[in-house]
Motif scaffolding. Structure first.
Motif, short mmCIF file in Angstrom:
data_model
loop_
_atom_site.label_atom_id
_atom_site.label_comp_id
_atom_site.label_asym_id
_atom_site.label_seq_id
_atom_site.Cartn_x
_atom_site.Cartn_y
_atom_site.Cartn_z
N VAL A 216 -8.72 5.56 1.23
CA VAL A 216 -7.01 6.94 1.97
C VAL A 216 -5.69 5.83 1.07
O VAL A 216 -6.00 4.88 0.76
N HIS A 217 -4.66 7.19 0.48
CA HIS A 217 -3.58 6.28 -0.91
C HIS A 217 -2.85 6.59 0.67
O HIS A 217 -2.56 6.20 2.00
N PRO A 218 -2.12 4.74 -0.28
CA PRO A 218 -0.72 4.05 1.57
C PRO A 218 0.43 5.08 1.44
O PRO A 218 -0.14 5.92 0.28
N PHE A 219 0.50 5.51 2.18
CA PHE A 219 2.41 5.76 2.76
C PHE A 219 3.56 4.41 1.70
O PHE A 219 3.29 3.73 1.96
N LYS A 220 4.30 5.53 0.91
CA LYS A 220 5.36 4.64 0.37
C LYS A 220 6.20 3.88 1.17
O LYS A 220 7.02 4.50 2.01
N VAL A 221 6.39 2.26 0.37
CA VAL A 221 7.72 2.25 1.25
C VAL A 221 9.13 0.72 0.29
O VAL A 221 8.15 0.42 -0.36
N GLU A 222 9.42 1.92 0.42
CA GLU A 222 10.72 1.49 -0.40
C GLU A 222 10.87 0.44 -0.34
O GLU A 222 11.32 -0.90 -1.51
N THR A 223 11.07 -0.48 0.45
CA THR A 223 11.84 -1.83 0.64
C THR A 223 10.92 -3.00 1.92
O THR A 223 10.78 -1.73 2.68
N VAL A 224 9.92 -3.81 1.62
CA VAL A 224 9.69 -3.87 2.90
C VAL A 224 10.40 -5.24 3.44
O VAL A 224 10.65 -6.54 2.17
N ILE A 225 10.38 -5.21 4.37
CA ILE A 225 11.07 -6.43 5.40
C ILE A 225 10.39 -7.29 5.92
O ILE A 225 10.69 -8.82 5.40
N ASP A 226 9.16 -6.64 6.15
CA ASP A 226 8.22 -8.14 6.86
C ASP A 226 6.79 -7.56 6.87
O ASP A 226 6.39 -7.11 7.79
N PRO A 227 5.73 -8.45 5.75
CA PRO A 227 4.38 -7.92 5.89
C PRO A 227 3.49 -8.10 6.99
O PRO A 227 3.07 -7.98 7.95
N ILE A 228 4.44 -9.50 7.59
CA ILE A 228 3.43 -9.93 8.94
C ILE A 228 3.65 -9.42 10.13
O ILE A 228 4.37 -8.85 10.35
#
Length: 317
Positions: free
Chosen positions: A241-253
């Motif tokens: 399953v392809h990822p959903f594109k995230v322009e800016t990661v704020i907090d991956p936790i």
């Protein structure tokens, strides 16, 4: 009840500045715990969830109970332990795009959970038991409690969903690996990440991770690939399953906990497996765009709007 889980939830202190923790002066605090993150994610989507645990008989414990209960999770079987403190952890943002976490949970109230904390009649009301590899690493009694919950779930024909959620700071490598593999062998659905597959099976190849999990007896295996999406396999089909594109990661936790909520919700809705995994990828992506573990978890309307706004096709083989 749709899903019951057990585990520790703590208070997270996050600095408002970037840099070494010794120089941070301003902090915000939030409620965070892997199991309750997932339960809250499911609750926001409209599912009935329950949490089994202990918190300290202190203000932090009362805050956790108020917060988790306020998000719609049943806390009837969370005990307030006046003899032990509520655990906490502190995040350090060493640079703008990297961080590390310091835990203060030794001898916490949750680490004193025992099999007697599990009420069979309560557990048996649920369709699924959700467990992670964190809880058995907290103490010997927590390990016994997790395996007792698994035993009761099996007895009552419940499906068991297992996210290894490896915490190397808590685990002795050899005995920790043995414990997690034993848990995997008793689970129906396993949600490992690549690093967890490496820890458990000494491979980062997602197809090999799947084979190892299936060899242990899993019906469904979904391997989290982070920014690359996910790989899933059942007895009938497998694919990416392809990822959903995230322009800016704020907090991956917390993204993995959101992913679990999405996948489990799809399974509860009896969606095709690739649709359930797509839902997991969507929630995981949404969570990374918000600071905090639960603050970005969407309700069903928000999730559906987000997924419709993208035009991602998954590859089935």
């Amino acid at each position: 009840m749709d899903v019951v889980s057990l585990g520790e939830t703590m208070i997270l202190f996050s600095p408002e500045e970037t840099g070494q923790l010794r120089y941070n002066r301003q902090f915000t605090s939030r409620v965070a715990g892997a199991e309750t993150n997932t339960l809250i994610g499911l609750s926001k989507l409209g599912y009935r969830t329950g949490w089994i645990s202990r918190v300290g008989g202190d203000e932090l414990g009362k805050r956790i109970l108020s917060s988790v209960r306020g998000e719609g999770v049943d806390t009837s079987f969370v005990k307030e332990d006046g003899s032990a403190p509520t655990g906490l952890f502190i995040k350090e943002r060493t640079t703008a795009d990297s961080s590390r976490v310091f835990y203060y949970r030794n001898q916490s109230a949750a680490s004193k959970m025992t099999p007697a904390d599990i009420e069979e009649n309560y557990l048996a009301k649920a369709k699924l038991l959700y467990i992670t590899g964190i809880t058995p690493a907290l103490s010997v009694s927590c390990k016994e409690t997790v395996f007792h919950a698994i035993e009761l779930a099996k007895k009552n024909s419940m499906k068991i969903v297992f996210d290894p959620n490896v915490r190397k700071t808590l685990l002795d490598e050899r005995t920790g690996r043995d414990t997690l593999i034993k848990m995997a062998a008793l689970s129906d659905i396993i949600l490992p990440g690549i690093s967890e597959g490496d820890f458990l099976f000494q491979t980062t190849d997602c197809e090999k991770i799947v084979r190892e999990c299936k060899r242990l007896g899993a019906e469904k295996v979904i391997v989290k690939l982070g920014e690359k999406g996910a790989y899933y396999s059942t007895s009938e089909e497998s694919g990416y399953v392809h990822p959903f594109k995230v322009e800016t990661v704020i907090d991956p936790i917390g993204a993995g906990d959101g992913f679990a909520a999405g996948v489990i919700s799809g399974i509860l809705d009896e969606l095709p497996i690739h649709e359930a995994v797509k839902r997991g990828c969507a929630i995981g992506a949404i969570v990374t765009t918000v600071n905090g573990d639960i603050e970005g978890l969407p309700d069903k309307e928000t999730l559906e709007t987000y997924m419709k706004r993208t035009n991602k096709e998954d590859v089935i083989r």
